[in-house]
Motif scaffolding. Structure first.
Motif, mmCIF file in Angstrom:
data_model
loop_
_atom_site.group_PDB
_atom_site.id
_atom_site.type_symbol
_atom_site.label_atom_id
_atom_site.label_comp_id
_atom_site.label_asym_id
_atom_site.label_seq_id
_atom_site.Cartn_x
_atom_site.Cartn_y
_atom_site.Cartn_z
ATOM 1 N N LEU A 208 0.828 -1.213 0.000
ATOM 2 C CA LEU A 208 0.000 0.000 0.000
ATOM 3 C C LEU A 208 0.859 1.259 0.000
ATOM 4 C CD1 LEU A 208 -2.793 -1.090 2.525
ATOM 5 C CD2 LEU A 208 -2.964 -0.932 0.030
ATOM 6 N N ALA A 209 2.033 1.184 0.620
ATOM 7 C CA ALA A 209 2.939 2.332 0.634
ATOM 8 C C ALA A 209 3.468 2.637 -0.765
ATOM 9 C CB ALA A 209 4.098 2.070 1.595
ATOM 10 N N TYR A 210 3.469 1.639 -1.629
ATOM 11 C CA TYR A 210 3.901 1.829 -3.013
ATOM 12 C C TYR A 210 2.748 2.297 -3.910
ATOM 13 C CZ TYR A 210 8.634 -0.055 -2.650
ATOM 14 O OH TYR A 210 9.959 -0.235 -2.342
ATOM 15 N N HIS A 211 1.596 2.551 -3.301
ATOM 16 C CA HIS A 211 0.419 3.038 -4.026
ATOM 17 C C HIS A 211 0.009 2.097 -5.161
ATOM 18 C CE1 HIS A 211 0.269 6.887 -1.923
ATOM 19 N NE2 HIS A 211 1.588 6.908 -2.016
ATOM 20 N N ILE A 212 0.017 0.799 -4.853
ATOM 21 C CA ILE A 212 -0.483 -0.172 -5.825
ATOM 22 C C ILE A 212 -1.939 0.152 -6.134
ATOM 23 C CG2 ILE A 212 1.080 -2.036 -5.162
ATOM 24 C CD1 ILE A 212 -1.279 -3.152 -3.478
ATOM 25 N N GLU A 213 -2.391 -0.251 -7.306
ATOM 26 C CA GLU A 213 -3.765 0.039 -7.705
ATOM 27 C C GLU A 213 -4.731 -1.097 -7.354
ATOM 28 O OE1 GLU A 213 -4.421 1.928 -11.496
ATOM 29 O OE2 GLU A 213 -2.289 2.346 -11.700
ATOM 30 N N GLY A 214 -4.199 -2.274 -7.062
ATOM 31 C CA GLY A 214 -5.045 -3.406 -6.703
ATOM 32 C C GLY A 214 -4.186 -4.525 -6.150
ATOM 33 N N MET A 215 -4.856 -5.569 -5.587
ATOM 34 C CA MET A 215 -4.120 -6.680 -5.001
ATOM 35 C C MET A 215 -4.752 -8.014 -5.379
ATOM 36 S SD MET A 215 -2.593 -6.488 -1.134
ATOM 37 C CE MET A 215 -3.628 -5.128 -0.610
ATOM 38 N N LEU A 216 -3.878 -8.991 -5.662
ATOM 39 C CA LEU A 216 -4.277 -10.382 -5.833
ATOM 40 C C LEU A 216 -3.770 -11.158 -4.626
ATOM 41 C CD1 LEU A 216 -3.326 -10.912 -9.589
ATOM 42 C CD2 LEU A 216 -5.637 -10.699 -8.661
ATOM 43 N N ILE A 217 -4.675 -11.822 -3.920
ATOM 44 C CA ILE A 217 -4.310 -12.549 -2.703
ATOM 45 C C ILE A 217 -4.546 -14.040 -2.914
ATOM 46 C CG2 ILE A 217 -4.685 -12.810 -0.224
ATOM 47 C CD1 ILE A 217 -3.681 -10.072 -0.872
ATOM 48 N N LEU A 218 -3.472 -14.843 -2.773
ATOM 49 C CA LEU A 218 -3.589 -16.290 -2.878
ATOM 50 C C LEU A 218 -3.340 -16.973 -1.542
ATOM 51 C CD1 LEU A 218 -2.525 -15.147 -5.793
ATOM 52 C CD2 LEU A 218 -2.292 -17.565 -6.305
ATOM 53 N N SER A 219 -2.837 -16.228 -0.552
ATOM 54 C CA SER A 219 -2.570 -16.799 0.770
ATOM 55 C C SER A 219 -3.868 -16.905 1.567
ATOM 56 C CB SER A 219 -1.563 -15.925 1.517
ATOM 57 O OG SER A 219 -2.103 -14.626 1.706
ATOM 58 N N HIS A 220 -3.810 -17.652 2.670
ATOM 59 C CA HIS A 220 -5.026 -17.983 3.411
ATOM 60 C C HIS A 220 -5.101 -17.361 4.798
ATOM 61 C CE1 HIS A 220 -6.163 -21.285 0.575
ATOM 62 N NE2 HIS A 220 -4.856 -21.296 0.379
#
Length: 343
Positions: free
Chosen positions: A117-129
């Motif tokens: 988030l500090a890198y100002h990403i535009e979205g996230m893909l989460i594969l971890s549980h």
């Protein structure tokens, strides 16, 4: 020779006789221009040999064109392959990826998310549980998950239940005397739970003798091998002389089990039939190619990134419309028959 001058928006504006505002709109909101004007500017960029300054663009509009990815581990070959497919979507969508491996550590993954988030990403893909979807949904960024609990966020998953039915049907057609399923404990909210449930339902519906080995197998090769060796010893002791159909919950573990059998017997014994899950490289590159239920990882990755990009594009509109509820897409698995069943 003097240093070549970088082409600026001012240069492009003078060349095309458009305003600098129009040139800026071409780069940031091209749909606001007519197709004719877009073509004029595009042609000018080629003629001027324009090279886009990504850093300047980020500073100007605050959009990094980065997507964050959290992977739980690389021990399972599935995650390496799905990540490879995710990265390949750059050609379709133009987004780059910042990837972190959480190693199933909840605190570590929270720290990585803060970093992303500090890198100002535009979205996230989460594969971890590790982190619940309710918590993920509260982050101020679009999120899509793959093959994990997804009640409060958008997701793309394989039809794991159908995959289990395909695996059991194959073993039943080979007239196995006993069907066995090897898996780790899985919460019912996780899509992969369908593998165990599908196995159980199929065996009960068709009145087939069966048994489930559900236990923690670990996250390193040596630990997994040790636990599977114990399970194999019990199988040999309990079901000696009977045709055994074994459905293993993933290709990595199926490959370890296959290696244990080949080390003991020099080949896969005639009374063993083996099916994995994922169609990861481990199933194709095994000493004996392993029959498996293929997750269509190229489709999983493409649909996940596409769904995420749709959300990110919506947020860029002047009046974005949030989703009324999460979108969940399901991809059909494919059965691959190989040498561990087709003898």
């Amino acid at each position: 020779m003097g240093k070549k001058k970088n082409v600026t928006f001012d240069d492009i504006a003078k060349y095309t006789h458009f305003s600098k505002t129009t040139i800026s709109r071409y780069f940031n909101h091209p749909d606001s221009l007519t197709l004719e004007n877009q073509e004029i500017i595009s042609k000018a960029l080629t003629e001027l040999n324009y090279q886009e300054n990504k850093v300047a663009k980020i500073l100007a509009n605050g959009k990094t064109e980065f997507i964050g990815v959290i992977i739980p581990t690389f021990y399972h070959h599935y995650y390496a392959e799905i990540l490879n497919q995710i990265l390949s979507t750059y050609e379709d969508f133009g987004y780059k990826f910042l990837v972190f491996v959480g190693n199933e550590q909840e605190d570590t993954e929270r720290r990585y998310i803060k970093e992303l988030l500090a890198y100002h990403i535009e979205g996230m893909l989460i594969l971890s549980h590790t982190i619940p979807s309710r918590e993920l949904a509260q982050l101020q960024v679009p999120i899509v998950t793959i093959e994990r609990e997804d009640q409060y966020v958008c997701s793309v998953n394989t039809d794991n239940y159908m995959g289990a039915i395909q695996a059991c049907s194959l073993l039943a057609r080979h007239q196995c005397d006993i069907l066995l399923h090897i898996n780790s404990p899985t919460d019912p909210s996780v899509p992969a739970y369908g593998r165990a449930q599908g196995f159980l339902d199929f065996c009960k519906e068709h009145q087939l003798e069966h048994r489930m080995y559900i236990q923690e197998l670990g996250f390193t090769h040596e630990t997994v091998k040790s636990h599977l060796a114990e399970i194999l010893e019990d199988i040999e002791r309990t079901y000696s002389g009977r045709k055994k159909g074994i459905f293993v919950s993933n290709d990595t573990h199926a490959n370890v089990l296959l290696n244990l059998l080949i080390r003991k017997y020099g080949t896969l014994p005639d009374d063993y039939y083996l099916v994995g899950f994922d169609n990861s490289p481990a199933s194709q590159e095994a000493v004996l190619p392993i029959s498996t239920i293929g997750q269509q990882m190229d489709k999983l990755a493409y649909e996940a990134v596409s769904l995420l990009v749709d959300q990110m594009n919506e947020r860029k509109k002047r009046k974005p419309v949030p989703l009324a509820e999460p979108i969940h897409k399901v991809i059909t698995p494919i059965l691959f028959r190989r040498e561990t069943t087709e003898k």
